[in-house]
Design an enzyme around this catalytic site. Structure first.
Site, mmCIF file in Angstrom:
data_model
loop_
_atom_site.group_PDB
_atom_site.id
_atom_site.type_symbol
_atom_site.label_atom_id
_atom_site.label_comp_id
_atom_site.label_asym_id
_atom_site.label_seq_id
_atom_site.Cartn_x
_atom_site.Cartn_y
_atom_site.Cartn_z
ATOM 1 N N ASN A 96 0.799 -1.222 0.000
ATOM 2 C CA ASN A 96 0.000 0.000 0.000
ATOM 3 C C ASN A 96 0.840 1.285 0.000
ATOM 4 O O ASN A 96 0.825 2.039 -0.980
ATOM 5 C CB ASN A 96 -0.928 -0.093 1.227
ATOM 6 N N TYR A 112 7.004 -15.683 -0.460
ATOM 7 C CA TYR A 112 6.637 -14.746 0.613
ATOM 8 C C TYR A 112 5.753 -15.438 1.637
ATOM 9 O O TYR A 112 4.885 -16.233 1.302
ATOM 10 C CB TYR A 112 5.873 -13.537 0.037
ATOM 11 N N ASP A 170 7.658 -2.257 11.319
ATOM 12 C CA ASP A 170 7.255 -3.549 11.877
ATOM 13 C C ASP A 170 7.802 -3.875 13.269
ATOM 14 O O ASP A 170 7.063 -4.323 14.133
ATOM 15 C CB ASP A 170 7.696 -4.682 10.942
ATOM 16 N N GLU A 188 17.218 -1.231 0.833
ATOM 17 C CA GLU A 188 15.944 -1.061 1.546
ATOM 18 C C GLU A 188 16.140 -0.087 2.716
ATOM 19 O O GLU A 188 15.324 0.787 2.951
ATOM 20 C CB GLU A 188 15.457 -2.426 2.046
HETATM 21 C C1 DGY Z 1 7.058 -7.872 5.747
HETATM 22 O O1 DGY Z 1 6.647 -8.946 5.308
HETATM 23 O O2 DGY Z 1 8.192 -7.693 6.196
HETATM 24 C C2 DGY Z 1 6.201 -6.706 5.670
HETATM 25 O O3 DGY Z 1 6.761 -5.590 6.249
HETATM 26 C C3 DGY Z 1 4.843 -6.973 6.226
HETATM 27 O O4 DGY Z 1 4.026 -6.142 5.516
#
Ligand code: DGY
Length: 423
Positions: free
Chosen positions: A36, A83, A165, A392
């Site tokens: 998002n 993922y 996170d 990142e």
């Molecule tokens: C991740 O998978 O690390 C993301 O930040 C979760 O959206």
């Protein structure tokens, strides 16, 4: 134009490489879907070489808005076993699978910026006009479901919603989230990135407990706030929403939608007043509040500095600029105050520098008249890229690149920072 600068050329190449046609992946491997807030900030980079493509990025995101108004944090456009947790874990029952939580509401700001700087005015007006009610519905959803007592600020119910996170901000509140009964799982992120630079297993267990808990409630977003043992009022998250409300109000006014303008102005005014309750004189920045206890969380993270993105009082912006200066880090802005013993220079959101956050803080500081502080952040961000490439995130003490490589939103922010330096 921007392609003349060698950094701009690499940034554009990265954006094109991660472009999947109507959405852009944050980076290959680690994040293979649409996220998002990544998408909204990515559009700001795309506008430098393809304005029409930039609008599409945000339109694709809003095509997956839930009927209640929520815009999910991940859209699983295709299958990818690389993922975790994937669509089968979320099980939200959407036609195109999505996650069931949200992310920082930066879309309203992104629309305004795209609109203000668009060269094709007719296209900009038509595309904003169509998106306006959708973004407004998202804002309305936020205040209805995440501020049930009408305090003026919204709570996140999962750390992933903040985008930060594993911030130190969540540590104490996260202790209340159990881990018993979660299904066995295998992480994938640690196969793509160094586990030492990612959240811990103890944190992942709790991330998943919350997902399974919300899933057991049928993803009824009206119920999840009260049902969550984790409810945190993050000043950065709220500042993004409040800035988006103010920007959406301006757009609505320009496009002759007075009711949407008034609604969003009221959200912004009420929220800015409420934000003052989170100010810490001791830390010279805002702090998170734990809604379940009513207490401020003693954690000087970048979330409280990011509040400068909203129209906070000028004295607050000045204090925030001073707090950033006082960090004394080689690269700005560390995601946690380096003097705090819990600071970790390499672990994701517990210390590293992130260019998207730098961009929003710098933008807010410019608006507040703190131009020298903003210029220092811009320069430091570009120095990082020159030294360490398009990662990142980065170690603020050494500049070491961390996490995923050839990262989309880092590239997008470089195009914006280069434009800011030219302006
Ligand atoms: C991740 O998978 O690390 C993301 O930040 C979760 O959206």
């Amino acid at each position: 134009m921007t392609a003349q600068d060698p950094l701009a050329k690499i940034a554009e190449d990265i954006l094109r490489e991660n472009d999947r046609g109507s959405y852009t992946v944050p980076t290959k491997g680690l994040y293979p879907f649409q996220w998002n807030w990544d998408s909204c900030l990515t559009a700001l980079g795309q506008r430098h070489y393809d304005e029409a493509r930039a609008w599409t990025e945000i339109e694709t995101l809003f095509a997956h808005q839930w009927p209640c108004g929520m815009v999910p944090h991940i859209i699983f456009h295709l299958n990818d076993d690389g993922y975790f947790p994937g669509p089968e874990v979320w099980s939200t029952g959407r036609p195109v699978p999505t996650s069931g939580i949200t992310q920082p509401a930066v879309a309203g700001f992104a629309l305004r910026r795209l609109f203000d700087r668009a060269s094709n005015r007719a296209e900009a007006e038509a595309r904003v006009r169509a998106l306006l009610p959708k973004v407004a519905a998202w804002h309305r959803w936020f205040f209805a479901t995440r501020d049930p007592k009408g305090e003026g600020l919204v709570a996140i119910i999962h750390p992933w919603e903040s985008g930060r996170d594993n911030s130190i901000d969540w540590d104490v509140s996260f202790e209340r989230v159990p881990t018993e009964g979660i299904a066995p799982y295998t992480r994938r992120d640690t196969q793509h990135a160094n586990p030492e630079h990612r959240p811990t297993k103890a944190q992942y267990d709790r991330y998943l407990w919350l997902v399974e808990h919300f899933r057991s409630l049928g993803w009824d977003t009206a119920k999840l706030h009260d049902a969550s043992p984790f409810q945190v009022v993050d000043p950065g998250f709220n500042a993004i929403l409040l800035r988006a409300c103010a920007d959406l109000a301006d757009l609505a006014e320009a496009l002759g939608e007075p009711a949407l303008a008034a609604e969003n102005r009221a959200f912004a005014a009420r929220g800015l007043a409420a934000l003052e309750r989170l100010w810490s004189v001791e830390h010279g920045q805002y702090l998170c509040g734990d809604r379940t206890t009513g207490a401020l969380i003693d954690s000087a993270s970048v979330g409280g500095l990011l509040a400068a993105f909203a129209a906070i009082p000028p004295a607050r912006a000045q204090a925030i600029a001073a707090s950033i200066e006082a960090h004394g880090a080689r690269f700005r802005v560390p995601s946690h105050a380096p003097a705090d013993p819990r600071f970790d220079a390499k672990r994701y959101w517990r210390g590293p520098v992130w260019l998207v956050v730098n961009y929003m803080i710098a933008d807010g500081l410019v608006r507040a008249g703190q131009t020298a502080a903003a210029a220092a952040i811009t320069r430091s961000s570009l120095d990082l890229i020159h030294e360490s490439g398009f990662a990142e995130y980065y170690d603020p003490t050494t500049g070491e690149p961390l996490g995923g490589g050839r990262f989309t939103w880092t590239a997008a922010m470089v195009l914006e920072f280069l434009a800011m330096e030219r302006a």
